[in-house]
Design a protein around this motif. Structure first.
Motif, PDB file in Angstrom:
ATOM      1  N   GLY A 110       0.817  -1.217   0.000  1.00  0.00           N
ATOM      2  CA  GLY A 110       0.000   0.000   0.000  1.00  0.00           C
ATOM      3  C   GLY A 110       0.846   1.260   0.000  1.00  0.00           C
ATOM      4  N   LEU A 111       1.826   1.331  -0.880  1.00  0.00           N
ATOM      5  CA  LEU A 111       2.796   2.431  -0.882  1.00  0.00           C
ATOM      6  C   LEU A 111       2.261   3.661  -1.617  1.00  0.00           C
ATOM      7  N   THR A 112       1.174   4.205  -1.114  1.00  0.00           N
ATOM      8  CA  THR A 112       0.564   5.361  -1.758  1.00  0.00           C
ATOM      9  C   THR A 112       1.422   6.623  -1.636  1.00  0.00           C
ATOM     10  N   THR A 113       2.199   6.729  -0.588  1.00  0.00           N
ATOM     11  CA  THR A 113       3.081   7.892  -0.449  1.00  0.00           C
ATOM     12  C   THR A 113       4.099   7.922  -1.584  1.00  0.00           C
ATOM     13  N   PHE A 114       4.626   6.756  -1.962  1.00  0.00           N
ATOM     14  CA  PHE A 114       5.542   6.684  -3.101  1.00  0.00           C
ATOM     15  C   PHE A 114       4.825   7.154  -4.370  1.00  0.00           C
ATOM     16  N   LEU A 115       3.603   6.678  -4.574  1.00  0.00           N
ATOM     17  CA  LEU A 115       2.850   7.070  -5.769  1.00  0.00           C
ATOM     18  C   LEU A 115       2.554   8.567  -5.766  1.00  0.00           C
ATOM     19  N   GLU A 116       2.245   9.120  -4.609  1.00  0.00           N
ATOM     20  CA  GLU A 116       2.005  10.567  -4.507  1.00  0.00           C
ATOM     21  C   GLU A 116       3.250  11.347  -4.900  1.00  0.00           C
ATOM     22  N   ARG A 117       4.413  10.879  -4.462  1.00  0.00           N
ATOM     23  CA  ARG A 117       5.678  11.541  -4.833  1.00  0.00           C
ATOM     24  C   ARG A 117       5.936  11.427  -6.325  1.00  0.00           C
ATOM     25  N   LEU A 118       5.599  10.290  -6.912  1.00  0.00           N
ATOM     26  CA  LEU A 118       5.764  10.082  -8.348  1.00  0.00           C
ATOM     27  C   LEU A 118       4.900  11.072  -9.132  1.00  0.00           C
ATOM     28  N   VAL A 119       3.632  11.184  -8.746  1.00  0.00           N
ATOM     29  CA  VAL A 119       2.710  12.100  -9.409  1.00  0.00           C
ATOM     30  C   VAL A 119       3.170  13.547  -9.214  1.00  0.00           C
ATOM     31  N   ALA A 120       3.561  13.915  -8.000  1.00  0.00           N
ATOM     32  CA  ALA A 120       4.017  15.279  -7.720  1.00  0.00           C
ATOM     33  C   ALA A 120       5.271  15.615  -8.502  1.00  0.00           C
ATOM     34  N   SER A 121       6.168  14.656  -8.631  1.00  0.00           N
ATOM     35  CA  SER A 121       7.400  14.884  -9.373  1.00  0.00           C
ATOM     36  C   SER A 121       7.107  15.174 -10.837  1.00  0.00           C
ATOM     37  N   ALA A 122       6.130  14.490 -11.397  1.00  0.00           N
ATOM     38  CA  ALA A 122       5.769  14.714 -12.797  1.00  0.00           C
ATOM     39  C   ALA A 122       5.094  16.069 -12.989  1.00  0.00           C
ATOM     40  N   ARG A 123       4.421  16.563 -11.955  1.00  0.00           N
ATOM     41  CA  ARG A 123       3.740  17.860 -12.060  1.00  0.00           C
ATOM     42  C   ARG A 123       4.679  19.033 -11.816  1.00  0.00           C
ATOM     43  N   ASP A 124       5.808  18.766 -11.194  1.00  0.00           N
ATOM     44  CA  ASP A 124       6.783  19.805 -10.878  1.00  0.00           C
ATOM     45  C   ASP A 124       7.353  20.385 -12.170  1.00  0.00           C
ATOM     46  N   ASP A 125       7.429  21.702 -12.247  1.00  0.00           N
ATOM     47  CA  ASP A 125       7.977  22.349 -13.439  1.00  0.00           C
ATOM     48  C   ASP A 125       9.420  21.945 -13.697  1.00  0.00           C
ATOM     49  N   ASP A 126      10.132  21.543 -12.662  1.00  0.00           N
ATOM     50  CA  ASP A 126      11.518  21.118 -12.800  1.00  0.00           C
ATOM     51  C   ASP A 126      11.650  19.605 -12.919  1.00  0.00           C
ATOM     52  N   ALA A 127      10.547  18.918 -13.273  1.00  0.00           N
ATOM     53  CA  ALA A 127      10.542  17.455 -13.302  1.00  0.00           C
ATOM     54  C   ALA A 127      11.629  16.893 -14.200  1.00  0.00           C
ATOM     55  N   GLY A 128      11.914  17.553 -15.284  1.00  0.00           N
ATOM     56  CA  GLY A 128      13.015  17.112 -16.121  1.00  0.00           C
ATOM     57  C   GLY A 128      12.624  16.124 -17.199  1.00  0.00           C
ATOM     58  N   GLN A 129      12.063  14.987 -16.850  1.00  0.00           N
ATOM     59  CA  GLN A 129      11.801  13.946 -17.827  1.00  0.00           C
ATOM     60  C   GLN A 129      10.456  13.267 -17.576  1.00  0.00           C
ATOM     61  N   ALA A 130      10.014  12.535 -18.586  1.00  0.00           N
ATOM     62  CA  ALA A 130       8.748  11.805 -18.498  1.00  0.00           C
ATOM     63  C   ALA A 130       8.847  10.660 -17.497  1.00  0.00           C
ATOM     64  N   ILE A 131       7.702  10.314 -16.921  1.00  0.00           N
ATOM     65  CA  ILE A 131       7.590   9.171 -16.026  1.00  0.00           C
ATOM     66  C   ILE A 131       6.476   8.280 -16.564  1.00  0.00           C
ATOM     67  N   VAL A 132       6.818   7.023 -16.824  1.00  0.00           N
ATOM     68  CA  VAL A 132       5.842   6.048 -17.295  1.00  0.00           C
ATOM     69  C   VAL A 132       5.795   4.923 -16.277  1.00  0.00           C
ATOM     70  N   LEU A 133       4.599   4.586 -15.843  1.00  0.00           N
ATOM     71  CA  LEU A 133       4.401   3.484 -14.907  1.00  0.00           C
ATOM     72  C   LEU A 133       3.592   2.415 -15.628  1.00  0.00           C
ATOM     73  N   LEU A 134       4.199   1.252 -15.828  1.00  0.00           N
ATOM     74  CA  LEU A 134       3.538   0.138 -16.504  1.00  0.00           C
ATOM     75  C   LEU A 134       2.878  -0.738 -15.447  1.00  0.00           C
ATOM     76  N   VAL A 135       1.546  -0.858 -15.541  1.00  0.00           N
ATOM     77  CA  VAL A 135       0.767  -1.543 -14.514  1.00  0.00           C
ATOM     78  C   VAL A 135       0.044  -2.751 -15.107  1.00  0.00           C
ATOM     79  N   PRO A 136       0.486  -3.954 -14.756  1.00  0.00           N
ATOM     80  CA  PRO A 136      -0.247  -5.144 -15.200  1.00  0.00           C
ATOM     81  C   PRO A 136      -1.553  -5.292 -14.435  1.00  0.00           C
ATOM     82  N   GLY A 137      -2.586  -5.743 -15.119  1.00  0.00           N
ATOM     83  CA  GLY A 137      -3.854  -5.928 -14.434  1.00  0.00           C
ATOM     84  C   GLY A 137      -4.939  -6.387 -15.371  1.00  0.00           C
TER      85      GLY A 137
END
Length: 174
Positions: A110-137
């Motif tokens: 249940g690592l939602t804090t990690f996911l929140e940081r991932l989403v926030a990092s992508a929204r940051d103007d200084d994010a730098g690069q794309a983030i892709v999360l591949l989710v099997p399901g």
């Protein structure tokens, strides 16, 4: 995918579990990306922390095997959160496009804090690069990591990889 890379944005890609490996290879080949297994990063970091802190591997694995009903589960979750925080600190913001695969342990603990940081990092103007999360399901709706949803996703930030695309971008046997 091209738009995600160009805009240096976040994209959560769902794929049926039986096609996850195919999708990972196709993304690497077609887009020149280097996928990284979250689960492998997690286990390596967990082992570093256990060694540094003198935590018994037997206790950790026994507690994990017993699951949420075990009295020590809250302590294991705290260790998992610390492990995920260390991974986030090392990966974010990414300096090259980040493709995270095999996120099963995010769901397990249940690592939602990690996911929140991932989403926030992508929204940051200084994010730098794309983030892709591949989710099997299971195909349909927003991709979920077990019972865990990626928080704060907008409709344009997730999609399912169509099987025909995977068929077109899978190397054929000679």
């Amino acid at each position: 995918m091209r738009l995600c890379l160009a805009r240096r944005a976040l994209l959560v890609l769902g794929v049926t579990a039986d096609q996850a490996g195919v999708a990972e290879r196709a993304l690497a080949t077609h887009h020149g990306l280097a996928p990284r297994s979250f689960d492998a990063l997690f286990v390596a970091e967990l082992e570093r922390i256990m060694t540094r802190e003198g935590i018994s591997a037997d206790l950790v694995y026994r507690t994990d095997g017993a699951g949420r009903a075990d009295d020590a589960w809250p302590r294991l979750r705290k260790l998992a959160e610390a492990t995920a925080a260390a991974i986030a600190g090392a990966l974010l913001p990414p300096t090259a496009p980040l493709v995270l695969t095999q996120p099963g342990l995010i769901g397990r603990y249940g690592l939602t804090t990690f996911l929140e940081r991932l989403v926030a990092s992508a929204r940051d103007d200084d994010a730098g690069q794309a983030i892709v999360l591949l989710v099997p399901g299971h195909e349909g709706g927003r991709p979920m990591i077990g019972e865990v949803a990626v928080p704060g996703l907008l409709p344009g930030q997730y999609a399912w990889i169509p099987r025909p695309w995977l068929s077109q971008h899978t190397p054929k046997a000679a």
